[in-house]
Design a protein around this motif. Structure first.
Motif, short mmCIF file in Angstrom:
data_model
loop_
_atom_site.label_atom_id
_atom_site.label_comp_id
_atom_site.label_asym_id
_atom_site.label_seq_id
_atom_site.Cartn_x
_atom_site.Cartn_y
_atom_site.Cartn_z
N SER A 105 17.25 -49.66 41.44
CA SER A 105 16.11 -48.74 40.90
C SER A 105 14.84 -49.75 40.66
CB SER A 105 16.51 -48.40 39.52
OG SER A 105 17.31 -47.42 39.70
N LEU A 106 14.80 -51.06 40.25
CA LEU A 106 13.64 -51.92 40.13
C LEU A 106 12.97 -52.12 41.41
CD1 LEU A 106 15.14 -54.17 37.48
CD2 LEU A 106 13.44 -52.58 37.27
N MET A 107 13.76 -52.36 42.49
CA MET A 107 13.17 -52.47 43.85
C MET A 107 12.54 -51.31 44.40
SD MET A 107 16.50 -54.50 45.65
CE MET A 107 16.91 -56.07 44.95
N THR A 108 12.52 -50.36 43.95
CA THR A 108 12.12 -48.95 44.55
C THR A 108 10.65 -48.83 45.09
OG1 THR A 108 13.63 -47.62 43.07
CG2 THR A 108 11.85 -46.83 44.17
N GLU A 109 9.83 -49.80 44.30
CA GLU A 109 8.74 -49.68 44.74
C GLU A 109 8.37 -50.65 46.10
OE1 GLU A 109 5.57 -51.88 42.59
OE2 GLU A 109 3.89 -50.86 43.48
N ILE A 155 5.98 -44.57 39.12
CA ILE A 155 7.40 -44.02 39.02
C ILE A 155 8.54 -44.80 39.74
CG2 ILE A 155 8.76 -42.00 39.47
CD1 ILE A 155 6.77 -41.15 37.78
N SER A 156 7.84 -45.26 40.58
CA SER A 156 9.10 -46.17 41.45
C SER A 156 9.56 -47.47 40.39
CB SER A 156 8.42 -46.77 42.73
OG SER A 156 8.57 -45.77 43.66
N LEU A 157 8.53 -48.03 39.70
CA LEU A 157 8.76 -49.12 39.08
C LEU A 157 9.56 -48.66 37.60
CD1 LEU A 157 5.32 -51.25 39.06
CD2 LEU A 157 7.88 -51.87 39.81
N MET A 158 9.37 -47.46 37.12
CA MET A 158 9.95 -46.91 35.88
C MET A 158 11.50 -46.29 36.45
SD MET A 158 6.92 -44.50 34.54
CE MET A 158 5.55 -45.12 33.47
N THR A 159 11.74 -46.52 37.45
CA THR A 159 13.12 -45.78 37.96
C THR A 159 14.05 -46.13 37.12
OG1 THR A 159 12.22 -45.75 40.20
CG2 THR A 159 14.63 -45.31 39.79
N GLU A 160 14.25 -47.49 36.67
CA GLU A 160 15.47 -47.90 35.95
C GLU A 160 15.40 -47.45 34.76
OE1 GLU A 160 15.73 -52.03 34.69
OE2 GLU A 160 17.97 -51.98 34.66
N LEU A 161 14.43 -47.55 33.83
CA LEU A 161 14.30 -46.98 32.56
C LEU A 161 14.24 -45.24 32.46
CD1 LEU A 161 11.93 -49.48 30.99
CD2 LEU A 161 14.11 -49.15 30.77
N GLN A 176 11.75 -37.93 44.92
CA GLN A 176 11.95 -38.95 44.01
C GLN A 176 12.24 -38.43 42.58
OE1 GLN A 176 8.71 -41.67 42.89
NE2 GLN A 176 10.24 -43.35 43.07
N ALA A 177 11.58 -37.48 42.07
CA ALA A 177 11.58 -36.81 40.96
C ALA A 177 13.12 -36.35 40.59
CB ALA A 177 10.36 -35.85 40.59
N CYS A 178 13.57 -35.90 41.72
CA CYS A 178 14.81 -35.00 41.59
C CYS A 178 16.08 -36.09 41.82
CB CYS A 178 15.00 -33.80 42.52
SG CYS A 178 13.82 -32.66 42.26
N PHE A 179 15.80 -37.08 42.63
CA PHE A 179 16.85 -37.94 42.92
C PHE A 179 16.68 -39.27 43.02
CE2 PHE A 179 16.81 -33.84 45.95
CZ PHE A 179 17.88 -33.36 45.09
N GLY A 180 15.63 -39.92 42.34
CA GLY A 180 15.15 -41.18 42.28
C GLY A 180 16.00 -42.21 41.77
N THR A 181 16.61 -41.55 40.65
CA THR A 181 17.56 -42.62 39.94
C THR A 181 18.97 -42.80 40.38
OG1 THR A 181 16.23 -41.43 38.28
CG2 THR A 181 17.90 -43.04 37.39
#
Ligand code: TPP
Ligand code: TPP
Ligand code: SF4
Ligand code: SF4
Ligand code: MG
Ligand code: MG
Lengths: 305, 578, 578, 305
Positions: B281-285, C280-286, C322-327
């Motif tokens: 998740s953190l690596m996504t970007e 959003i990519s960076l926020m993925t974990e949170l 990403q919105a639906c499946f990114g996490t």
């Protein structure tokens, strides 16, 4: 790609990609200084890797005919570290902005510095975010206005010089892109230093920043090295000096001088040296690192009797 | 008759559950048996329920099995948690006496061997920590486990702690055996397979296989941040890679870890990182940067239960969606998933080769169970291992170099710092062929199509699918990752029973091998897709490409434990036409 | 006859292209016209090609239109980039004279009005920056643009710069008009609609509508990090929210931004962040933490071209996957997408209410074009705005509080710090009902199912779909986001021509409103799904749930510009049975 | 949930969730100190919010009967900041580990400190990563062995005290969990301080760390405040003192003393005060913040004549 002539002239270090910076941008000075230095040192552009994040300043690698990596916002240092470990022979410049380095990239800085990678970091500090059209950055003065804090920010600034010394950078300097001579001298001294070198470049943004302009800096700048700071490896003294570097931000002391020059410089083994030594101690583990005896490796996993 | 025996040890973390299992594993493979282990760690550092299971056979073993024949219960929690699996015909060796914290009920048909393991360890040997050895000794005596090989593996492990420790453990082993000889009577006929000729195998754990595969593929840089259950990939690689001229770099976080991988790969090295869901998740970007700048990367995701911190030590296959669709924008990449330890090794090598060939990030999806599974695999033959290297231009220094030249294959020759005449600046911005930023519609279209075109024929270029079973079948099973190894056992059992069943085992999940899946689906009447996640992520991905909606039966577990073969077997029997 | 006029201004960024468009917009709505704008900024800070377009009508306007009737070309680049759209019947006003950098060819049927805008500004007014005003004056004279209202909007903008500046701009306006009167002859019949009664409207930009919607929904905390094209949401909110007792916090990065939102929401505030793909990519974990800990969050993703840094100022709908499946993990959440500025406002309010009701992160997917689009929308009626608040237990302080009680609806009453008797520790670990970490299979199953059950009936609880057109149609169009507003215009044109066409406009994309989509698909013979992304992400998501594979036609643009209605119209005509 | 008795006893601040820490873990001392302090100050547990990241140490909030947020690795500070801005009346404790704070969370720290949020940060520093089973952390000594660097790390440690002073924390102290008295005193002083307070708690991990043990610390610890450091607002002096805090890590000075106590303490307006003032200046923008005149707001967007 054109063949290079020897000696390589500064402009031959420029790529065919045209700059998108505004006329009068302070960052032009950094580009010029960098190509000058490379030419003075006759660096092979194919051995140079210039790395950046995202920001106006971070576009710099695109203008150069060296290898370059315009990475993601805040990530120039990790990219540089990986490249340096993979190929210690590369000359690595990191050319980034104050936001890129001290805001989103802030978590990487102490770790890059304390490991003393032989990397030169040139931070173009315009005291704000330019590419996203005017927000405050960690080096913005208290009460500076930005698009997200139009009333003047509640934050107090960090002190880049002091931080970098505390982090363990082995070369810490500041310059001002209004003085091409001083900028070039500082960037060159950093380039010649073996170890993690940081130069904070006060680099005005005439488009958005109407406070910290060339006009603002010019009368305030003074050269600490000329004015007596010579004991460069004295860490406490360097910290004391740097403590005063932001005095001009205080409302009370608004005509305070702004120090430029080398604050701190020390010698310490660089990461690559430590790593080379470590590798040596493992080099004959499997015969040789290049042509290892694979069965010797596999034997480690075989049930033994 | 073939011997197929499963022995489970359960107890508190720190009581030697895991190491007892490891000794058995070692001993069994030293004796030339086939072995597969299954382990589950507690989330706690100390305490919590730990499980170690060993399945031994004289035949090839596919999965961890359905349950166990023999349970060694170190404490009451282990007994409680496994009680429902104590079915007639199973055996339980359990702690009794002054140190035991429980007293089992009698269960009809279950053979019970009480052994005061804690008491013997504490009173007789004055070393409570030898409890697991006492238990092992008892088991060895009961089931004919070759004691010499057991001792040998104990010696190897403890030799650096000194002879005293080795001897103490030997004594504990013997004390356990003696207790059995003096007090118990064997009441069943379970026994270990006979020792036979030692095979030329390596005993390897899941994560270790990734590390070794990476080393074999030529990996020279591993940048990572510790996270359960991925950390041990790096543990195993740390010294190995140094001997091969590479380095394991422990970064300050996962973003930095992948950043350094990008830098190292840009500089020419073959690179790996391993992490788990939170790290991905953190690596996504930066994964997106690798895609845009077309930089080879191998990213192993050792999946654990999500979302968020979830269940760090538990099995789950819930990160497939993220691997395929996690990055913002239209972002092509490759996703592989190994089914067992051996595949962990060879698919890791494939991952490196695909990353180099297609200049792309490649995901390797393993999981918390596979990470800990130990198998004895055939010694690899390095002369058969192929190494791909990214295509470089190697042109004359005075020819114009277009880093992102829109070639027919979509793959563009690249340059590596230090190569004369190849200088270019990689960027995450949309760019023209010369790598300069550009946003006009034509360039954007050209580059988007180029990035995707790379993968147009990947299914044909690399056959990423295996199939087994009847050519026309009533039920076809599609599965991925560790679940494949379990599904395989179920399918083989049913075929042995005469059911017309087939299975498809894709090793590459993305780009989806559509042709193979289409052909398979056409050859069966119903499709069962078992997955260890809630949504049925692979099933959904398939449905989007292949209209199997009417044929599809999903089977999902998301309890933190892998399937057992019987669950899949029973599901197939349930949907099989009567 | 209805008037429907589109005027495009093109030139170099910094030449006043955008502000000229804004003045026209203001003036037109002051005069009671219907207006929609379309703007495109260059990636550069200064320079680069900028475009501002205004569509005015006396009827309701759906989209930015197919092209333009009138082009005002400030420079050669604008001319070159728009040349292909200069079809017979169109008009071009262009710079000529001493300051012009180009000389257009004659194009048959295109009416050309040369105006030395640069020259007049520089020589006559001694202020080159008034070039845009000279151009506006010329256009006003030619097309009957109400000069008074134009002046009024100029006055409002410049009044704080002093009267001199206002007068200078007036002079420039007049000089342009005069040049037309003295030198040119009107050769066509385009004109602005007549001023009519002023309507009670607000003139709002896309991102501004999100900010205002958030304020109206009761948002008290906005934590964000600047990023194009999302930053202006915060710009618009910064002072507005202070007046409402809230605060805009500029964090050090997007991870921190979302972290602060989580903390503020946990503490009871309604919170928003706005960002774009990289953020959003960076926020993925949170985001995953928000899902696991069940914390209300509204996350606006103002999409831009990806992957990676991509094209920060360009239109794209590539972040749906990403919105639906990114996490990582099985991670339920809600994804909404507004089609126009008005929906930006009301769907933002809905997003807050859904976040509170379902205790979940809610995505709002807008994009770079919608962000900049300006519309005149009806003044909202606050008495009709509903506010949901998260359910709290409000129990007695001595009753046992189970934060994650597995209720029938899956929604559990929560507590807010400060409330007596509600203390609990939220965690991203899998947990039991009392919020304590737990990994046993039963708890895991219970909690996973609870998290998903929340959304089981959301399609019925909130009707997130609109439909229009024939009840049984040859072609049915499904679209989302800004593309809806364009598809709508295409569909209405075709229906006016008598084609049997229908359209479905889902406002919630995830959980997918499967019933509505199924019913719609059953009512049409072919389904067209136009999307501004390469993969056809929404089409794929639908295909996974609804087997439309045989009926489906995809239409994708990924060039960085939105569809124009004609593209969709022509595609439908192409697939329409002949 | 049980009703609380007044006065609230320390153990009533404990939740029903059982600790998963190993016997002998230094972090128990922090839990005890914290419940003691809350009891001494008779804090309302419903007004307390304890926030952590991920790590052994970060489990602490789970053991408390206060509101708690066991967030993600490294993210405790942002979560705390958001909660504090949303509700300035909350008493916020951040209880985390050296890795959580200075490795993955490093980027947030300078920004939290310079903004002077009224938050108490208790860092349980065991000089390594425990939860992931023994890797080096930013506070590990050079050459320390970890699972990813079994040969001994090449890195040099950061100095948490010095960093926090440089970052602008307004209260910076160190303690040692082997001394309950000192730990409680330091944590209490931090809690009573108005502003961003940091206490580095040397908190041994008996399971994995066999170097920095209770036995190691006990003879080395000395109390700087007792031994004369009283001029707490003297930043340069605090920096000088902190500069020597890691001397015991040097191979040459291995019997160097380890300072505990308050290094630095100063008064500065806290973020909430600045924000409250700012809000006041906007409070009548639309009539009132609570019941705004919405048409006044909408009018701003209406075309005006
Ligand atoms: C993850 C991410 N967040 C935000 C942005 C938007 N962004 C681009 S540059 C920038 C700030 C740049 O500031 P600085 O580094 O000081 O560079 P300058 O433009 O001032 O030279 C931001 C916030 C981004 N590109 N990526
Ligand atoms: C994003 C992410 N990366 C990695 C991890 C794994 N992880 C959990 S705790 C930890 C280190 C903890 O170290 P520290 O903060 O010092 O706490 P300690 O266990 O030593 O008390 C790591 C790396 C994680 N949970 N999340
Ligand atoms: S906006 Fe400022 S920093 Fe950016 S290019 Fe222009 S002058 Fe330079
Ligand atoms: S592993 Fe170490 S830090 Fe973690 S609970 Fe055990 S003793 Fe404490
Ligand atoms: Mg800047
Ligand atoms: Mg620690």
């Amino acid at each position: 790609m054109e063949l290079l002539q020897t000696p390589i002239k500064p402009k031959e270090y420029r790529s065919e990609i045209e700059s998108t910076w505004c006329p009068g941008c302070g960052d032009f000075g950094v580009t010029t200084a960098l190509t000058n230095i490379m030419s003075q040192m006759q660096m092979d552009p194919d051995s140079v890797l210039t790395i950046s994040g995202i920001g106006c300043s971070s576009r710099l690698p695109l203008w150069l005919r060296t290898f370059g990596f315009h990475s993601c916002h805040g990530r120039a240092l990790p990219v540089a570290i990986g490249a340096k470990i993979a190929n210690p022979d590369l000359n690595i410049f990191v050319t980034i902005g104050d936001g890129d380095m001290f805001s989103i990239g802030a978590g990487h800085v102490p770790h890059a510095a304390r490991r003393n990678f032989d990397i030169k970091v040139f931070c173009m500090d315009n005291n704000m975010y330019a590419l996203t059209k005017n927000q405050v950055s960690p080096t913005s003065r208290h009460k500076k206005k930005g698009s997200l804090s139009p009333y003047g920010t509640l934050d107090s600034p960090i002190n880049p010089i002091e931080l970098m010394i505390t982090y363990g950078a082995t070369f810490v300097a500041q310059s001002y892109t209004g003085s091409m001579k001083h900028t070039t001298a500082m960037m060159k001294a950093a380039t010649e230093h073996k170890g993690f070198a940081f130069v904070n470049l006060l680099s005005p943004c005439p488009t958005f920043n109407h406070e910290e302009t060339f006009k603002y800096y010019k009368p305030r700048i003074y050269d600490i090295n000329e004015e007596g700071h010579k004991d460069l490896s004295n860490r406490m003294k360097a910290l004391e000096l740097s403590d005063r570097a932001m005095d001009h931000y205080q409302e009370s002391g608004s005509d305070a001088k702004i120090p430029i020059g080398i604050f701190y410089k020390t010698e310490k083994p660089v990461f690559a040296e430590n790593l080379a030594e470590l590798k040596k101690s493992y080099s004959s583990a499997y015969g040789s690192a290049d042509k290892p005896d694979w069965n010797k490796i596999f034997d480690q996993y075989a049930p033994q009797q | 008759m073939a011997i197929d025996l499963t022995l489970r040890i359960g107890g508190e973390g720190g009581e030697g559950v895991i190491s007892a299992g490891d000794f058995l594993m070692q001993a069994a493979s030293l004796a030339g048996m086939e072995v597969v282990t299954f382990k589950s760690f507690p989330a706690e550092i100390k305490g919590g329920y730990a499980l170690s299971q060993l399945r031994v056979s004289d035949q090839h073993i596919l999965s961890q099995g359905d349950g166990f024949n023999i349970l060694i219960a170190f404490n009451g929690e282990a007994y409680e948690l496994n009680k429902s699996l104590l079915t007639p015909g199973t055996v339980m060796i359990y702690d009794t006496g002054s140190e035991a914290d429980f007293e089992p009920e009698e269960i009809p048909g279950v053979i019970m061997y009480p052994v005061p393991m804690g008491e013997i360890a504490k009173r007789q040997l004055k070393a409570y920590i030898t409890k697991n050895m006492v238990a092992l000794g008892a088991a060895a005596e009961l089931f004919n486990i070759p004691v010499d090989t057991l001792k040998e593996s104990i010696r190897q492990k403890f030799t650096r702690k000194g002879d005293k420790v080795v001897q103490l453990n030997y004594q504990a082993l013997e004390a356990g055996a003696e207790h059995v000889r003096n007090n118990l009577k064997k009441q069943e006929s379970f026994e270990f397979p006979k020792p036979r000729e030692k095979k030329d195998v390596l005993i390897i754990e899941g994560n270790q296989a990734i590390a070794l595969g990476a080393a074999m593929a030529g990996c020279k840089y591993y940048g990572a941040y510790p996270i359960t259950p991925a950390t041990t990939v790096g543990n195993y690689l740390a010294e190995l890679i140094l001997g091969l001229g590479g380095f394991v770099y422990q970064a300050e976080d996962e973003i930095s870890a992948l950043g350094t991988c990008l830098g190292a790969s840009f500089a020419g090295a073959k690179v790996l990182t391993a992490t788990s869901g939170p790290g991905i998740s953190l690596m996504t970007e930066l994964i997106g940067l690798g895609i845009m700048a077309e930089i080879p990367l191998v990213i192993a995701n050792i999946q654990r239960g999500g979302p968020s911190t979830g269940m760090p030590t538990k099995h789950d296959q819930g990160d497939l969606y993220q691997a395929c669709f996690g990055t913002h924008g239209d972002a092509p990449k490759i996703v592989l998933a190994p089914a067992n330890v051996e595949e962990n090794l060879y698919l890791t090598i494939d991952a490196f080769n695909l990353a180099e060939k297609y200049q792309t990030p490649v995901f390797l999806l393993s999981d918390a169970s596979l990470a800990l599974r130990v198998e004895a695999i055939k010694r690899p033959d390095m002369s058969k291992v192929k190494h791909e290297h990214r295509m470089t231009r190697n042109g004359k220094a005075d020819e114009k170099f277009l880093r992102y030249m829109s070639t027919e294959s979509g793959i563009s020759p690249t340059g590596i710092p230090g190569m004369p005449g190849h200088a270019y600046a990689a960027t995450g911005l949309e760019h023209a062929e010369n790598s300069g930023p550009r946003t006009n519609p034509d360039t954007r279209n050209l580059m988007t199509e180029k990035r995707w075109r790379k993968f147009d024929n990947i299914e044909d270029e690399w056959k990423p699918v295996e199939r087994e079973g009847d050519e026309q079948a009533e039920v076809g099973v599609i599965s991925w990752g560790l679940t494949q190894s379990i599904a395989k056992e179920a399918v083989q059992r049913l075929r042995a029973k005469g059911l017309k069943v087939a299975a498809l085992y894709p090793k590459m999940l993305w780009p989806l091998p559509v042709k193979a899946i289409k052909a398979f689906v056409d050859s069966v009447n119903q499709v069962l897709i078992p997955e260890a996640n809630f949504q049925g992520q692979f099933a959904e991905i398939i449905k989007a490409e292949v209209p199997i909606h009417d044929k599809l039966v999903k089977l999902n577990v998301y309890r933190g434990e892998p399937f057992i073969p019987r669950e899949i077997e029973e599901k197939i029997e349930e949907i099989y036409p009567k």
